[in-house]
Design an enzyme around this catalytic site. Sequence first.
Site, PDB file in Angstrom:
ATOM      1  N   HIS A 169      -6.072   1.786  14.456  1.00  0.00           N
ATOM      2  CA  HIS A 169      -6.429   0.456  13.946  1.00  0.00           C
ATOM      3  C   HIS A 169      -5.302  -0.518  14.265  1.00  0.00           C
ATOM      4  O   HIS A 169      -4.194  -0.112  14.595  1.00  0.00           O
ATOM      5  CB  HIS A 169      -6.638   0.498  12.429  1.00  0.00           C
ATOM      6  N   HIS A 217      -2.288   1.470  16.201  1.00  0.00           N
ATOM      7  CA  HIS A 217      -1.492   2.593  15.702  1.00  0.00           C
ATOM      8  C   HIS A 217      -2.333   3.504  14.822  1.00  0.00           C
ATOM      9  O   HIS A 217      -3.438   3.129  14.413  1.00  0.00           O
ATOM     10  CB  HIS A 217      -0.247   2.083  14.955  1.00  0.00           C
ATOM     11  N   ASP A 246      -3.440  -3.820  12.190  1.00  0.00           N
ATOM     12  CA  ASP A 246      -3.396  -4.301  10.809  1.00  0.00           C
ATOM     13  C   ASP A 246      -4.023  -5.691  10.712  1.00  0.00           C
ATOM     14  O   ASP A 246      -3.984  -6.485  11.650  1.00  0.00           O
ATOM     15  CB  ASP A 246      -1.954  -4.324  10.297  1.00  0.00           C
ATOM     16  N   LYS A 257       0.878  -1.176   0.000  1.00  0.00           N
ATOM     17  CA  LYS A 257       0.000   0.000   0.000  1.00  0.00           C
ATOM     18  C   LYS A 257       0.907   1.216   0.000  1.00  0.00           C
ATOM     19  O   LYS A 257       1.921   1.225   0.718  1.00  0.00           O
ATOM     20  CB  LYS A 257      -0.844  -0.010   1.276  1.00  0.00           C
TER      21      LYS A 257
HETATM   22  C1  OGA Z   1      -1.492   1.629   7.522  1.00  0.00           C
HETATM   23  C2  OGA Z   1      -0.730   2.434   8.513  1.00  0.00           C
HETATM   24  C3  OGA Z   1       0.876   4.183   9.033  1.00  0.00           C
HETATM   25  C4  OGA Z   1       1.719   5.204   8.373  1.00  0.00           C
HETATM   26  O1  OGA Z   1      -1.553   2.045   6.361  1.00  0.00           O
HETATM   27  O2  OGA Z   1      -2.010   0.550   7.914  1.00  0.00           O
HETATM   28  O3  OGA Z   1      -0.804   2.113   9.661  1.00  0.00           O
HETATM   29  O4  OGA Z   1       2.660   5.693   9.004  1.00  0.00           O
HETATM   30  N1  OGA Z   1       0.035   3.470   8.108  1.00  0.00           N
HETATM   31  O5  OGA Z   1       1.452   5.558   7.230  1.00  0.00           O
HETATM   32 NI    NI Z   2      -1.575   0.098   9.887  1.00  0.00          NI
END
Ligand code: OGA
Ligand code: NI
Length: 316
Positions: free
Chosen positions: A219, A273, A221, A200
């Site tokens: 959330h 996080h 993961d 992602k």
């Molecule tokens: C996620 C996430 C954190 C970030 O995409 O699941 O926790 O620092 N991203 O971008």
């Molecule tokens: Ni995340």
Amino acid sequence: MGVERVQEIANFSKETIPEEFIRTTYEQPALTTVQGTVLEVPVIDLSDPDEEKVVRAIVDASSNWGMFQVVNHGIPHETVRKLKEVGKAFFELPPHEKEAYAKSPGSQSIEGYGTKLQREVEGKKAWVDHLFHKIWPPSEINYQFWPKNPPSYRKNNEEYAKHMHGVVDKLFRCLSLGLGLEGNEMKEAMGGDNMVYLLKINYYPKCPRPDLALGVPAHTDMSAITILVPNDVQGLQACKDDHWYDVEYIPNALIVHIGDQIVSNGKYKSVLHRAKVNKEKTRISWPVFVEPPSDLEVGPHPKLVNEANPPKFKSK
Ligand code: OGA
Ligand code: NI
């Protein structure tokens, strides 16, 4: 398509942000972050020849934090730099070029360029656009979601995917040994070499009110583990003992999140996080979600459950 991208909204948000991006007071980062403390999540040197020491450090971090950073991980810095360069270049293309990769509205798959369409539970939106596509295994890759521009996008992403195996294997080996299992057993329980790596890219445009908005709300993961590289703009926060802290970035480290608590029957904890946004700079991050294949049922490892230690989770 009619979807409003946050990148476009950011272009005309000079001092304020639309109301739907203003979080409730329970979530606003300015009100809910422990100020003046940067969380020093454990930093683990993966090249340490003393494997027992590495296992102990990973077990400790995974049981108490659900998050750690790894250095000397074997992925060349140049490979990571090139991954970031092409991801950034994609988001800097004009809108119509990015829209060519847009997730189609009715699609079941998560892959493609997008912005969360529905508001979240509290009726709020996150200040982020993203691109999702699988990078491993080759049989699972849908190249229609991989940008053709910049031209080196594919080569650089393939190179990163190739180098990830070493880190993924090492992490699962240590996590497995830490449970008293054979080195390969945890990875096997998650699908072995059929595990899927889903990349992602989070693109968090500059935001005039980073005190009120969030890039990603709290959330855990859904992956088994997540391996994330950020650009140099801080913003990742972790919840420890019910408080939110900024996570310190270590140059060239990979940030590892534990997603799955099931296989270890709760010994390893997934970390809560979230991500902040920044007023002056665009944040970008590249998490790779390492997941069991979708048709695999995952439950507490049979060797970890017995009468004294009943399963704490159902298989799913
Ligand atoms: C996620 C996430 C954190 C970030 O995409 O699941 O926790 O620092 N991203 O971008
Ligand atoms: Ni995340």
